[in-house]
Design a protein around this motif. Sequence first.
Motif, short mmCIF file in Angstrom:
data_model
loop_
_atom_site.label_atom_id
_atom_site.label_comp_id
_atom_site.label_asym_id
_atom_site.label_seq_id
_atom_site.Cartn_x
_atom_site.Cartn_y
_atom_site.Cartn_z
N GLN A 43 0.83 -1.21 0.00
CA GLN A 43 0.00 0.00 0.00
C GLN A 43 0.86 1.26 0.00
N GLU A 44 1.86 1.29 0.86
CA GLU A 44 2.72 2.48 0.96
C GLU A 44 3.50 2.70 -0.33
N ALA A 45 3.99 1.62 -0.91
CA ALA A 45 4.73 1.74 -2.17
C ALA A 45 3.80 2.24 -3.29
N GLY A 46 2.56 1.74 -3.29
CA GLY A 46 1.61 2.17 -4.29
C GLY A 46 1.27 3.64 -4.17
N ILE A 47 1.08 4.11 -2.95
CA ILE A 47 0.78 5.52 -2.72
C ILE A 47 1.95 6.40 -3.17
N ARG A 48 3.17 5.99 -2.85
CA ARG A 48 4.35 6.77 -3.27
C ARG A 48 4.41 6.87 -4.78
N LEU A 61 1.26 11.56 -10.29
CA LEU A 61 0.34 12.70 -10.36
C LEU A 61 1.09 14.02 -10.25
N SER A 62 2.19 14.03 -9.51
CA SER A 62 3.00 15.24 -9.43
C SER A 62 3.57 15.58 -10.81
N LYS A 63 4.00 14.57 -11.54
CA LYS A 63 4.50 14.79 -12.90
C LYS A 63 3.39 15.31 -13.80
N ARG A 64 2.23 14.65 -13.73
CA ARG A 64 1.13 15.02 -14.61
C ARG A 64 0.67 16.45 -14.35
N GLY A 93 -24.65 23.55 -1.92
CA GLY A 93 -25.04 22.36 -1.18
C GLY A 93 -24.08 21.19 -1.32
N LEU A 94 -23.12 21.30 -2.22
CA LEU A 94 -22.15 20.21 -2.40
C LEU A 94 -21.26 20.04 -1.18
N GLY A 95 -20.98 21.12 -0.49
CA GLY A 95 -20.06 21.06 0.64
C GLY A 95 -18.62 21.06 0.17
N ASP A 96 -17.73 20.64 1.08
CA ASP A 96 -16.29 20.66 0.80
C ASP A 96 -15.84 19.37 0.12
N ILE A 97 -14.68 19.44 -0.54
CA ILE A 97 -14.08 18.24 -1.13
C ILE A 97 -13.69 17.28 0.00
N ARG A 98 -14.06 16.02 -0.16
CA ARG A 98 -13.77 15.00 0.85
C ARG A 98 -12.79 13.97 0.31
N GLU A 99 -12.15 13.25 1.22
CA GLU A 99 -11.27 12.11 0.88
C GLU A 99 -10.19 12.48 -0.13
N LEU A 100 -9.64 13.69 -0.02
CA LEU A 100 -8.63 14.12 -0.98
C LEU A 100 -7.45 13.17 -1.01
N ASN A 101 -7.06 12.64 0.15
CA ASN A 101 -5.93 11.72 0.22
C ASN A 101 -6.21 10.40 -0.48
N LYS A 102 -7.50 10.08 -0.72
CA LYS A 102 -7.85 8.82 -1.37
C LYS A 102 -7.57 8.84 -2.87
N ILE A 103 -7.26 10.02 -3.39
CA ILE A 103 -6.96 10.11 -4.82
C ILE A 103 -5.77 9.23 -5.18
N TYR A 104 -4.77 9.20 -4.31
CA TYR A 104 -3.57 8.41 -4.60
C TYR A 104 -3.88 6.91 -4.55
#
Length: 433
Positions: free
Chosen positions: A163-168, A174-177, A347-358
């Motif tokens: 999991q950690e390797a995948g997130i890295r 995504l940083s490149k993109r 009514g949408l509220g704030d962006i959630r689960e931003l860290n889940k993008i990775y």
Amino acid sequence: MNKVYASFGCNGHVVIDLQAEQRRRHRQLYMEALRTLKTKEDLFSYSINGVQIGDEIYESYLRTFSRPTAELDRFLCQYLIYVAIGYFVFFEDFFKQHNVLGAVLSHDIYIQMGILAKIAWKNEVPVYLANAHDLKRTLGPDQKWSEFSKYPEYFSQLDKGSQEAGIRWAEEQLSKRLGGAVGVNMPYSSKSAYISDFIDRQTAATEKKKIVIATHCFFDNPRAYGGMLFPDFYEWISFLGTLAEQTDYEWYIKTHRDFLPGTAKVIQDLVEKYPRIKLINPNTSWHQLKAEGVGYILTCYGSVGHELPLLGFKVINAGYNPHIAYEFNWHAKSIDMYRRMLLDLDGLGDIRELNKIYEFYFVHHRLSRLNQSSYFDSWGSMIAYATKNVRSDEIFETVMREGDGRLAQVIEAVDEFVASDYLSEAEMLIYKN
């Protein structure tokens, strides 16, 4: 070609040739279709004996003739209706007359493949989708994309180190993109939408809510993931153009920088038809649009759904999409829900689960891609070889060029796929663990 087929046990070809009774039925069904199909919705939902073939006709028309939407009064559309009914009549009888154990197809869309796949599923015959990009065994039309909803489960079953390797890896990609690199896990892309250079201002300098419609290719399989709210992208934008009249927002539309021929003309016609929507220069960076105060992005199922939230945009999808299991953007499940979302953006509220993008990015681009570990070193490396067309015989040549070792690796991957009871690549990794 016959020798190639014979090398792995094929005995011959199925020739689509209607007999007298089939020709009579074909003609009768076609004349009935011409009498009853009056609207785009009629065509899209058109079924024979419980098998929907209208969507295959609809998308084949867009693809074959580079048209943005279906046009039932045109001869070419009526011609495809005729062809499709012929395919249906032939293969419906074929499955009744033969003990079919499986159908191996490159894909399950458009007239030539989609109708056969649907008839197979109706007869409870598995359809194997085998191509350079993937390998799946499907038992129904919804199974192919059902894994999107399982992405969190796939990730949770991996050990912590994986999991950690995948997130890295995902963070690096995504940083490149978002930094402007071209073709990062998108080898078909030739220009980046995340360049750092700014051009002339594209939006009004006001405090009003600003919405940008991020377009798709009008002609290529609009309902690729099965659950889009509209039959095609033209109808989607037409809906938004009408809705725009009910709002006090600023509406804009933006194409990819490397849009396909024909797209510009369709967009220009839509902008003229719906003057509340203003056209943005395709070369405008998303970084610039964020700086200009754009807050909301509309897509059907595009990659902006996992890219733009990282820049602070709120992204709304028009139906089922690869991000469906996550809350870092919004998913409309009906046209009514979509309308309500757009009329009440607060009514949408704030962006959630931003860290889940990775997590999503890793599962989508690595864990669920068979070719990344089995067929080729990567999809990108294969594209580098197959310069003409990803569906051309260069795919076969690529494997052969790399020698017996690569061919053995492909055979081993297929054997493993069968031995694991036809699990997907993501499921196989979990199964092994």
